[in-house]
Design a protein around this motif. Structure first.
Motif, short mmCIF file in Angstrom:
data_model
loop_
_atom_site.label_atom_id
_atom_site.label_comp_id
_atom_site.label_asym_id
_atom_site.label_seq_id
_atom_site.Cartn_x
_atom_site.Cartn_y
_atom_site.Cartn_z
N ARG A 1 0.88 -1.16 0.00
CA ARG A 1 0.00 0.00 0.00
C ARG A 1 0.92 1.22 0.00
NH1 ARG A 1 -2.60 -0.51 5.48
NH2 ARG A 1 -0.57 -1.39 5.90
N VAL A 2 0.55 2.25 -0.74
CA VAL A 2 1.37 3.46 -0.81
C VAL A 2 0.54 4.62 -0.30
CG1 VAL A 2 2.66 5.03 -2.32
CG2 VAL A 2 2.65 2.57 -2.80
N ARG A 3 1.15 5.38 0.60
CA ARG A 3 0.48 6.53 1.20
C ARG A 3 1.26 7.80 0.83
NH1 ARG A 3 -0.72 6.26 7.39
NH2 ARG A 3 -2.81 5.76 6.74
N ASN A 4 0.52 8.83 0.44
CA ASN A 4 1.09 10.16 0.20
C ASN A 4 0.32 11.10 1.11
OD1 ASN A 4 2.62 12.20 -0.97
ND2 ASN A 4 1.09 12.60 -2.54
N GLU A 5 1.01 11.63 2.12
CA GLU A 5 0.29 12.43 3.10
C GLU A 5 0.98 13.78 3.33
OE1 GLU A 5 0.13 10.20 6.76
OE2 GLU A 5 2.13 9.45 6.43
N PRO A 6 0.20 14.78 3.68
CA PRO A 6 0.78 16.09 3.97
C PRO A 6 1.56 16.04 5.29
CG PRO A 6 -1.58 16.13 4.38
CD PRO A 6 -1.25 14.78 3.81
N VAL A 7 2.70 16.72 5.30
CA VAL A 7 3.52 16.79 6.51
C VAL A 7 4.05 18.21 6.67
CG1 VAL A 7 4.22 14.36 6.46
CG2 VAL A 7 5.60 16.06 5.28
N ILE A 8 4.50 18.49 7.87
CA ILE A 8 5.20 19.76 8.13
C ILE A 8 6.62 19.37 8.54
CG2 ILE A 8 5.32 21.84 9.52
CD1 ILE A 8 2.26 21.64 9.81
N PHE A 9 7.58 19.78 7.71
CA PHE A 9 8.97 19.47 7.96
C PHE A 9 9.56 20.44 8.98
CE2 PHE A 9 8.25 17.78 3.64
CZ PHE A 9 8.69 16.48 3.83
N PRO A 10 10.74 20.13 9.53
CA PRO A 10 11.39 21.07 10.44
C PRO A 10 11.50 22.45 9.79
CG PRO A 10 12.56 18.98 10.43
CD PRO A 10 11.51 18.91 9.34
N GLY A 11 11.28 23.46 10.56
CA GLY A 11 11.28 24.83 10.06
C GLY A 11 9.91 25.27 9.58
N GLY A 12 8.91 24.40 9.76
CA GLY A 12 7.54 24.76 9.40
C GLY A 12 7.23 24.64 7.92
N ILE A 13 8.10 24.02 7.14
CA ILE A 13 7.87 23.89 5.71
C ILE A 13 6.85 22.78 5.45
CG2 ILE A 13 8.96 23.35 3.49
CD1 ILE A 13 11.60 24.40 4.78
#
Length: 181
Positions: free
Chosen positions: A19-31
């Motif tokens: 199964r492949v998931r593509n999900e929104p994330v917030i990277f370090p620095g708020g990006i």
């Protein structure tokens, strides 16, 4: 579906293996961005097994063509767990499928093949073979490569062996004192 019954978010692909998931994330620095992860079709943290086959003081290795890299790789037998299959059962099944022999299995440890992409680990088993197989491999059977530890280490050092499961399996065997350099 999640355990609460609501549809899970971000799944973009499913088949009987992954199964492949593509999900929104917030990277370090708020990006803000997206992160893709690959999950096994079977539930749980362990999705596969790897056997480090040994016979008469030497490793028994195979060559398999790997489609993602489009090249032949020197490897150990390995495979995915079927739904609800216990890892030791899967290890014995895979060894019989790929090597045609049985062996005594001892758990060496757990490895994460690519924890930046894959959401499951594999268990590595030391496998003392009952006999030297005549032909090995996943789909195309060939005579095995039978190497002592020094030959395997040289093949890793010169780039002939690149398979991460084989390299980490060897390191687990060395760290646990099963083989010496």
């Amino acid at each position: 579906m999640s355990s609460e019954g609501a549809p899970e978010q971000g799944w973009v692909f499913r088949n009987r293996f992954i199964r492949v998931r593509n999900e929104p994330v917030i990277f370090p620095g708020g990006i803000r961005g997206e992160h893709v992860s690959v999950h096994p079709a079977c539930e749980g943290e362990i999705s596969g097994v790897v056997m480090l086959p040994y016979w008469d003081g030497r490793f028994v290795l195979c060559r398999n063509f790997r489609h993602p890299t489009r090249r032949w790789m020197i490897e150990t037998p390995r495979g995915s767990l079927d739904q609800s299959e216990d890892p030791p059962v899967a290890a014995r099944r895979e060894l019989l499928e790929e090597y045609g022999v049985e062996g005594h299995m001892e758990l060496l440890g757990r490895v994460s093949p690519d924890d930046g992409l894959l959401a499951a680990d594999a268990l590595v088993y030391w496998c003392t073979l009952a006999a030297l197989p005549e032909a090995v491999g996943e789909h195309h059977k060939m005579p095995p490569l039978v190497w002592d530890t020094q030959a395997l280490v040289r093949a890793i050092a010169n780039g002939e062996v690149q398979d991460g499961f084989l390299i980490s399996g060897l390191m687990l065997a060395i760290a646990r004192g099963v083989v010496a350099l």
